[in-house]
Design an enzyme around this catalytic site. Structure first.
Site, PDB file in Angstrom:
ATOM      1  N   GLU A 252       2.948   5.239  -3.746  1.00 30.43           N
ATOM      2  CA  GLU A 252       3.045   6.236  -4.837  1.00 30.43           C
ATOM      3  C   GLU A 252       4.355   7.024  -4.770  1.00 30.43           C
ATOM      4  O   GLU A 252       4.808   7.431  -5.843  1.00 30.43           O
ATOM      5  CB  GLU A 252       1.843   7.179  -4.765  1.00 30.43           C
ATOM      6  CG  GLU A 252       0.523   6.485  -5.049  1.00 30.43           C
ATOM      7  CD  GLU A 252       0.058   5.532  -3.929  1.00 30.43           C
ATOM      8  OE1 GLU A 252       0.334   5.828  -2.751  1.00 30.43           O
ATOM      9  OE2 GLU A 252      -0.551   4.515  -4.250  1.00 30.43           O
TER      10      GLU A 252
ATOM     11  N   ASP B  72       0.845  -1.198   0.000  1.00 29.29           N
ATOM     12  CA  ASP B  72       0.000   0.000   0.000  1.00 29.29           C
ATOM     13  C   ASP B  72       0.886   1.255   0.000  1.00 29.29           C
ATOM     14  O   ASP B  72       2.104   1.164   0.202  1.00 29.29           O
ATOM     15  CB  ASP B  72      -0.888  -0.032   1.263  1.00 29.29           C
ATOM     16  CG  ASP B  72      -1.979   1.037   1.257  1.00 29.29           C
ATOM     17  OD1 ASP B  72      -2.337   1.532   0.176  1.00 29.29           O
ATOM     18  OD2 ASP B  72      -2.482   1.370   2.357  1.00 29.29           O
TER      19      ASP B  72
ATOM     20  N   ASP C  75      -8.903   3.792  -2.856  1.00 30.56           N
ATOM     21  CA  ASP C  75      -9.908   4.253  -1.897  1.00 30.56           C
ATOM     22  C   ASP C  75     -11.160   4.818  -2.568  1.00 30.56           C
ATOM     23  O   ASP C  75     -11.362   6.027  -2.620  1.00 30.56           O
ATOM     24  CB  ASP C  75      -9.292   5.301  -0.962  1.00 30.56           C
ATOM     25  CG  ASP C  75      -8.171   4.690  -0.140  1.00 30.56           C
ATOM     26  OD1 ASP C  75      -8.048   3.449  -0.124  1.00 30.56           O
ATOM     27  OD2 ASP C  75      -7.404   5.452   0.478  1.00 30.56           O
TER      28      ASP C  75
END
Ligand code: MIG
Length: 724
Positions: free
Chosen positions: A326, A323, A435
């Site tokens: 980025e 997760d 999300d």
């Protein structure tokens, strides 16, 4: 001068400037034959002042643009603009330009379609006929890039050539095709056991429970909070006995804390990203507070990082979930100080001003653009600012994990999920769409994303079923589960602040309807699993926009229905309080089927065209394509390594149909579709009589029983049986 190579017959690759290799191609550009060459007619590439390039590609009036993987908006991207720049974007509003994944591959649909892949690890902005309807413009921000142009007779051909160039999609083990239950977080052993118990009690098939960030001690990656999880190996083996596996989340940020081994070792060996100004390691705050970030651009760092997963795996995890890669950065200490200084200043003055209003309404400290100029990577010995290679950070993190898991046991497949991605990563891992919210709009967006991601090679994908942020409602959970059941990755997941949305938390009806959706998924696993593996290994999308297979659907680009595998058309309901929906059936005739816990029951033959069909809460409009043969089996509580010996098949044909059903152990790795153990069932009409023929490839099971229900276009039905 433009350099062009032709790594395979339908593909031309142009090189401009000095590109940084992204690893997207399966074979290295340096191995290709380069020559000088011309761009397609009327295309132009020009250098931008300072740095970067602009690529101009004229569009014809009826062109559509599809692909671009993860993006908000329609399947047809024409008329919109996008920013390919990996971003933690917690709210997927319609005007969002950048998402977690950057997927600069697209297809211009026209009489002779054309595929375009712009390979550069930095930001690419794309104007898909938004400012000027007749012009597709891409602005590349780096000192060089590869431009791939793919010719083909159809969009499917182009995808196939693209995947020859960048490699075949990731295929997880069979258990990952089961249902996954998750939330942020099942934070202690009792909570996890309770979920497993409830799943059993309510007779809900499930293969996986996900463990979100609270299993760690103080959010320190690769640690376990032993107060809440005193004996993880035992928990894991108890659950495994019930058929449930555990997956754990890992973030890239490593907490700065003396004595924490991951931090200490990385620091000592110099593995963390350095500040651009040369003043030591770059610090950014994420869940653990001030953290450092491994420099995944270095092979030694990837090697080290990957081995940490292998160690964690021995605690009892069956797979991993990368997760925040980025990477997401909540704030930097410098930015925080500056922010605090401003706030104090306003506090002292104690009066309202425009400057104060700007500060209040500012997007704040999270993921500020400037952070990505403040740290560098070691790219083949050179210090390169993150911004230049930004889109590769998550991909390289995930590659580190993937390579270590693969090295553990070359003969087996592993399960790995990543949030950020770039082409090339589709070979190593699955992605989810991040999300989303418990919004009906996001249920429709889910379909658009499944179609676009599958076109772009990210085939094992899915959205959080029920929606991540916000509070799900019973009706929404039912409809979302009905769609999730056809997604390759099928996981119910919710945010920390969202209400519970496990299938049993609402009422009996919701429980019953979610259960039957999930059971139907398990009943259809012979079809879904076999066809997924076949699609991925023969380089064709598994979730298919109708335009891929039907000429008459080419101009429509329907966004609210899709094919799941080659033969099943799914038209989910994505709106509240409706009892039906419009369905468009391309081609000639379809066999309408009804979903049930046992799989599918045929209802009758229907003509093609547009119609309004009923879809009460328990109904999902589903159709078998002409020529299709769909294998199913009695649903089980969990996927299993041994395949069932009894199958039911529903076929729709006037002459012949065929399907393949995998009989592998669900984990072994095979290099080609041909080499998977399977049976192939063909039915054929010979002199007015139906014959069934079963062939085996790489296996000879003792027992196999098939019950085949065949429908022809006149609506006549007959049954055949086959057994050994
Ligand atoms: O800042 O780990 O997209 O699935 O539950 C949020 C907590 C961090 C974002 C992921 C989400 C996950 C959550 N994570």
């Amino acid at each position: 001068m433009v350099f062009v190579a032709q790594p395979n017959s339908a593909v031309l690759v142009y090189r401009f400037g000095s590109p940084i290799e992204t690893g997207a191609f399966v074979s290295e550009p340096k191995d290709w034959q380069w020559r000088t060459g011309a761009l397609p007619a009327e295309w132009s590439v020009s250098g931008l002042e300072g740095k970067g390039f602009s690529i101009n590609m004229p569009l014809q009036s009826n062109d559509s643009i599809v692909g671009l993987g993860q993006h908000v908006g329609g399947v047809n991207c024409r008329g919109s603009s996008f920013r390919m720049y990996s971003t933690d974007c917690p709210v997927h509003i319609p005007s969002l330009r950048a998402m977690y994944g950057a997927h600069p591959f697209m297809i211009i649909l026209r009489e002779r379609p054309i595929g375009i892949f712009i390979d550069s690890p930095g930001e690419i902005s794309l104007d898909a006929g938004a400012s000027t309807r007749g012009m597709l413009t891409a602005k590349v921000s780096t000192a060089g890039f590869y431009l791939t142009v793919i010719e083909g007779d159809s969009a499917a051909d182009i995808v196939s050539s693209y995947l020859t160039l960048v490699g075949e999609p990731f295929i997880p083990p069979r258990w990952a095709f089961g249902y996954h239950q998750s939330r942020w977080s099942y934070g202690n052993e009792g909570a996890v056991r309770e979920i497993a118990q409830k799943l059993g009690e309510h007779d809900i098939p499930c293969d996986v429970i996900h463990m979100d960030i609270h299993y760690m001690r103080d959010y320190k990656v690769f640690t376990i909070n032993t107060d809440s999880f005193p004996n993880l190996p035992k928990l894991s083996s108890d659950l495994r006995e019930k058929g449930i596996r555990l997956i754990s989340i890992i973030d890239p940020g490593v907490k700065i804390e003396d004595g924490y081994s991951v931090y200490e070792e990385g620091k000592q060996k110099g593995y963390f990203c350095q500040r651009a100004d040369g003043k030591g390691a770059f610090v950014g705050a994420v869940w653990p507070g001030p953290s450092v970030f491994p420099d995944f651009f270095r092979e030694d760092v990837r090697d080290w990082w990957g081995k940490l997963y292998v160690r964690l795996q021995s605690e009892g995890f069956a797979g991993f979930w990368n997760d925040m890669n980025e990477p997401s950065i909540f704030y930097t200490p410098d930015a925080f100080k500056e922010y605090a200084r401003k706030v104090r200043g306003f506090d002292e003055r104690n009066e309202f001003s425009e400057a104060l209003s700007n500060l209040i309404w500012d997007k704040g400290l999270t993921n500020q653009e400037s952070y990505y100029d403040e740290f560098v990577h070691d790219v083949n010995g050179e210090r390169v600012p993150n911004r230049e290679v930004h889109n590769l950070f998550g991909t390289l993190m995930t590659r580190a994990t993937a390579e270590a898991l693969a090295a553990e046991d070359e003969s087996k497949r592993y399960f790995l999920l990543s949030r950020s991605s770039y082409p090339g990563m589709h070979r190593y891992a699955a992605i989810w769409t991040g999300d989303n919210h418990s919004w009906w709009e996001h249920l429709s967006l889910n379909i658009q994303m499944l179609i676009s991601l599958n076109l772009s090679g990210f085939m094992f994908c899915g959205a959080d079923t029920g929606g991540f942020g916000g509070d799900c409602t019973p009706e929404m959970l039912i409809r979302w589960t009905q769609l999730g059941a056809f997604s390759p990755f099928f996981r119910n997941h919710a945010a920390l602040w969202a209400r519970n949305q496990e299938p049993w938390v609402f009422d009996d009806e919701t429980l019953a309807l979610c259960r039957s959706g999930i059971k139907m998924r398990y009943a259809l696993l012979p079809y879904i699993y076999s066809e997924f593996v076949k699609s991925a290994s023969t380089r064709t999308p598994f979730i298919r926009g109708l335009f891929l297979d039907y000429k008459d659907a080419e101009t429509r680009l329907d966004e609210d229905q899709f094919l799941c595998g080659p033969s099943l058309l799914v038209a989910p309901v994505v709106r509240p309080a409706v009892h039906g929906r419009h369905v468009y059936l391309p081609g000639s005739r379809w066999l309408k089927v009804k979903a049930s816990e046992q799989g599918l029951d045929a209802e009758g033959v229907v003509p093609s065209g547009e119609s309004f069909v009923s879809a009460a809460l328990h109904e999902i409009p589903l159709y078998v394509a002409f020529g299709g043969l769909i294998p199913m089996t009695a649903p089980r509580r969990h996927t299993s390594n041994t395949c069932p010996s009894r199958y039911k098949l529903i076929g729709f044909t006037d002459s012949s149909a065929e399907c393949a059903v995998l009989l592998d152990d669900g984990e072994a790795r095979y290099s080609t579709w041909q080499s998977y153990p399977k049976f192939i069932c063909s039915v054929k009409k010979v002199n007015d009589e139906w014959k069934c023929d079963v062939r085996f490839e790489s296996t000879e099971p003792q027992q196999l029983e098939l019950e085949i229900e065949l429908w022809d276009s006149s609506g006549a039905k007959r049954t055949l049986a086959w057994r050994r």
